[in-house]
Design an enzyme around this catalytic site. Structure first.
Site, PDB file in Angstrom:
ATOM      1  N   ASP A 155      -1.414 -13.244  -1.383  1.00  0.00           N
ATOM      2  CA  ASP A 155      -2.342 -12.254  -1.943  1.00  0.00           C
ATOM      3  C   ASP A 155      -2.848 -11.311  -0.844  1.00  0.00           C
ATOM      4  OD1 ASP A 155      -3.761 -10.860  -3.806  1.00  0.00           O
ATOM      5  OD2 ASP A 155      -5.339 -12.360  -4.089  1.00  0.00           O
ATOM      6  N   ARG A 192       0.791  -1.233   0.000  1.00  0.00           N
ATOM      7  CA  ARG A 192       0.000   0.000   0.000  1.00  0.00           C
ATOM      8  C   ARG A 192       0.821   1.281   0.000  1.00  0.00           C
ATOM      9  NH1 ARG A 192      -4.398  -2.389  -1.954  1.00  0.00           N
ATOM     10  NH2 ARG A 192      -5.611  -3.583  -0.445  1.00  0.00           N
ATOM     11  N   HIS A 197      -6.826  -3.569   4.215  1.00  0.00           N
ATOM     12  CA  HIS A 197      -7.767  -2.462   3.997  1.00  0.00           C
ATOM     13  C   HIS A 197      -8.074  -1.786   5.318  1.00  0.00           C
ATOM     14  CE1 HIS A 197      -8.806  -3.067  -0.188  1.00  0.00           C
ATOM     15  NE2 HIS A 197      -9.008  -4.355   0.020  1.00  0.00           N
TER      16      HIS A 197
END
Lengths: 435, 332
Positions: free
Chosen positions: A316, A75, A320
């Site tokens: 993966d 991120r 969030h």
């Protein structure tokens, strides 16, 4: 600048009594591991004049090469509300990961040397895990023009990918593959026909129909995969197919491999545990892409991992912020925070007798490292000490407090896990120790 | 792993009474029948000089419509008012969510105003379920239509209409015609009909609009009107949206009408006393011939009228399910 590694850097570390597993050396025996100057100085044989600054008793535990994760999001740059290189590499270290590949859909996109270098520098400064970028295959991932793939490789990118973004045409894809193969760059595919993937979709099946959620049929993956395989054959490019989700894809890959194509595949560990029916209840933590499919698909993926058609397990990892998941199902972001369960849930395959310890280590460390020509994923004498001590008998429950990632978004919260990372060394430096 | 509670369980309190109304799926025959019986007792309220009963006096009902609706919103409003509740209508297009406030923040604000009940329509499947999971447990959530998932009050008023005209369900064959794929109404109807032990429920349309998984819900699939309508007691037509042509689901309105539009000629395949229903608003000449819509066999306007009584039934039952739990909690 964060300077995590220095205090420990020249430490001499002795890991005693662990069961050392290194498929590269066909090694599986209880032995002491000696680490000095960041390198593996000896296994089972004490180097001359070795005096440990730090000792770790690994009795009953596994000493394995640090995991190499081919698919993770850190991120950064651009999505600081979801995580940072610092937070996510810290979480990776706690998960036994010493090397991870991050994907190019950052902001800005990894389509220039500068972004690729920035990411690696930040990771180096944090000191928890190596981050190796996968570059964008087209400029801005827009699917129109070639990205500067050679420059990206020079800047440390281990391969290129278009992710699940659309390409203008098959012709653009063909040219991308030809150009990548010029420099023997590996292409990471996430095969998907976008027109068959409605936003917020789940596996097209009875559960989707009943809940009134848009369906993504398995052919959304297989028709793209089949096309991609044809173009791989035509161009001879090295290709890796990431996060496949269904039985038919395993078959397509197996057939291509049998015909001698240079293709490999991975599956995300959660795909071996989730099925489409779990979406019942609209729990957005089960919103993943590709969607979790049927029980038969899940079994076929496990069989593929077992047979080696799927030679790599990846996380993966997609952290969030809470708000991204606090919406009605289809409006939520897809993906789960995966580092915490990566080793325990993949080890569960060993626990359940589906893989041997050595096969497990191949799929989480040796094979992925080999695939990107990385000198890691093994415990060779004199090589950088990237390893992990894993207690296969520890049973623990995944709770938000035990997740070091900035993203606590996982459907496995509250689940009992088998096995736990106790210690991780990155280049001979302690990057994580439990407790 | 932590799969959340499926809607059909979340809506019942520990005593098995309604505390929300999110879906007709998984409801017992007894509970479905109780909703219909309760609606029966409210039908006469509309005929009284004073059209009110005091069941929800002092309660605040908030109509939260994230998607445009005239009929459903007004009948919910009337239902709540006839139960003596205070009603607040929130027009979402001008509210704060349109200005970027998150759904959660908006709900917390409404809760802070001591609302007792949210009536929710939302374009996303599962939105009322999401709201029911996240609001304080004392607020009842009524689903007024979510995405393609469910429209349970519409389905119950359809069940009410069928029972009024046709009597017991086990003897009946019911056909649902048209755009089943996008229809929350069809899903809720099939669940309700199965729950009420209907003899047979069929869905009819082209394969682009009939998901083959619908068979798992307990419906039989038909692609031909002559076969699908044969000997049915009830024909339910679904509304066809114009967008379906643009998204390549159908070639044209005229071809759809020729194959699946309900004309007098096609209605002749059904039983001679079959009734015709439609959740509205109807497209004359697209899914139904005008003369059929206006014929004595059409009960479309009665459906609207029964809608108020059925919604009164659901609102009062969910509120009493909530009150029951608050009393229980209070005693502990």
């Amino acid at each position: 600048m964060m300077d995590f590694s220095r205090p420990h850097f020249n430490q001499r570390i002795l890991i005693r009594n662990g069961r050392v597993i290194d498929p590269m050396q066909v090694l599986d025996q209880v032995a002491d591991v000696y680490i000095a100057d960041g390198l593996i100085a000896g296994i089972g044989q004490e180097p001359l004049g070795f005096r440990a600054d730090f000792e770790f008793d690994a009795k009953g535990m596994l000493v394995i090469p640090g995991a190499v994760d081919l698919c993770a999001r850190v991120r950064e740059p651009g999505e600081s509300q979801k995580g940072s290189i610092h937070s996510e590499t810290h979480a990776a270290a706690a998960a036994g990961i010493t090397h991870l590949c991050c994907l190019p859909d950052t902001n800005p996109i990894i389509d220039t040397r500068a972004v690729a270098v920035l990411i690696q520098e930040r990771a180096y400064q944090s000191g928890y895990a190596h981050v190796m970028p996968i570059g964008a295959m087209t400029r801005g991932l827009e699917g129109h023009q070639l990205a500067e793939m050679h420059a990206l490789r020079e800047a440390g990118c281990v391969g290129v990918s278009q992710l699940r973004r659309p390409l203008k045409s098959s012709q653009v894809l063909l040219r991308c593959l030809e150009y990548a193969s010029t420099f023997d760059l590996i292409v990471f595919f996430q095969s998907e026909e976008q027109s068959l993937c409605p936003a917020g979709g789940v596996h097209a099946g009875p559960t989707a129909t009943r809940l009134g959620l848009p369906g993504i049929p398995e052919c959304a993956e297989t028709i793209a995969l089949a096309r991609d395989l044809m173009l791989v054959e035509y161009t001879g490019v090295r290709a890796h197919f990431g996060q496949i989700s269904c039985a038919a894809s395993v078959e397509l890959i197996a057939t291509a491999q049998a015909r001698g194509l240079p293709v490999t595949a991975d599956v995300a560990v959660h795909q071996l545990y989730l099925t489409d029916t779990m979406v019942d209840g609209f729990n957005s933590h089960f919103h993943v892409r590709p969607p979790a499919r049927t029980e038969a698909d899940r079994q076929a993926l496990i069989d593929g991992v077992k047979s080696g058609v799927i030679s790599v397990l990846c996380s993966d990892h997609q952290p969030h912020e809470a708000a991204a998941k606090s919406q009605p199902f289809s409006d939520t972001a897809s993906g789960l925070s995966a580092f915490s369960h990566f080793l325990p849930l993949s080890y569960e395959l060993v626990h359940n007798g589906l893989l041997t310890e050595s096969e497990w280590v191949q799929r989480i460390a040796m094979n992925p490292a080999h695939l990107i020509n990385l000198d890691a994923g093994h415990l060779g004498q004199g090589s950088n000490a990237n390893l992990c001590v894993f207690d296969p008998n520890a049973r623990w429950r995944l709770e938000p407090d035990s997740i070091l990632s900035a993203g606590k978004n996982t459907p496995f919260l509250g689940r009992e896990l088998q096995g736990r990372v106790q210690l991780t060394l990155r280049d001979g430096t302690m990057s994580y120790r439990l407790g | 792993m932590t799969p959340s509670t499926p809607p059909h369980r979340l809506q019942l309190n520990p005593r098995g009474r309604l505390q929300h109304f999110l879906t007709t799926e998984g409801l017992s025959t007894e509970l479905l029948t109780e909703i219909l019986d309760t609606a029966d007792s409210f039908v006469s309220v509309g005929k009284q000089a004073v059209k009110k009963v005091p069941l929800l006096r002092g309660k605040t009902v908030v109509n939260l419509f994230f998607e445009a609706s005239t009929r459903t919103r007004t009948t919910f409003e009337l239902a709540a008012k006839r139960l003596s509740a205070d009603v607040l209508n929130i027009d979402i297009s001008t509210s704060a969510t349109a200005k970027g406030e998150s759904l959660m923040d908006m709900l917390w604000n409404l809760e802070a105003m001591d609302s007792d009940m949210f009536v929710v329509r939302h374009q996303a499947s599962g939105a009322p379920h999401f709201i029911a999971e996240h609001v304080t447990p004392t607020v009842a959530v009524i689903n007024a239509g979510d995405g393609r998932h469910a429209h349970p009050t519409q389905a119950m008023l359809d069940m009410y209409t069928i029972r009024r005209h046709k009597g017991a369900f086990p003897q009946l064959k019911v056909a649902i015609v048209g755009d089943v794929l996008h229809s929350r109404v069809a899903r809720s109807q099939v669940h309700a009909l199965r729950g009420l032990n209907v003899g047979e429920v069929r869905v009819i349309g082209p394969k682009t609009l009939i998901p083959h998984d619908f068979a798992d819900l307990g419906a039989t699939l038909h692609y031909d009107m002559a076969q699908g309508l044969k000997d049915v007691d009830v024909v339910i037509m679904l509304r066809l949206q114009r967008e379906r042509m643009e998204s390549a689901l159908l070639p044209s309105e005229s071809e759809f009408y020729r194959l699946y539009g309900l004309t007098q000629e096609k209605l002749a395949f059904a039983k001679p006393d079959a009734i015709v229903m439609h959740p509205g608003p109807i497209n004359r000449g697209v899914e139904i011939e005008s003369s059929v819509a206006d014929s004595p066999r059409s009960v479309i306007l009665q459906q609207v009228n029964y809608g108020i009584a059925v919604r009164m039934a659901v609102l009062s039952m969910a509120m009493s399910g909530q009150n029951e739990m608050q009393t229980v909690t209070g005693e502990q």
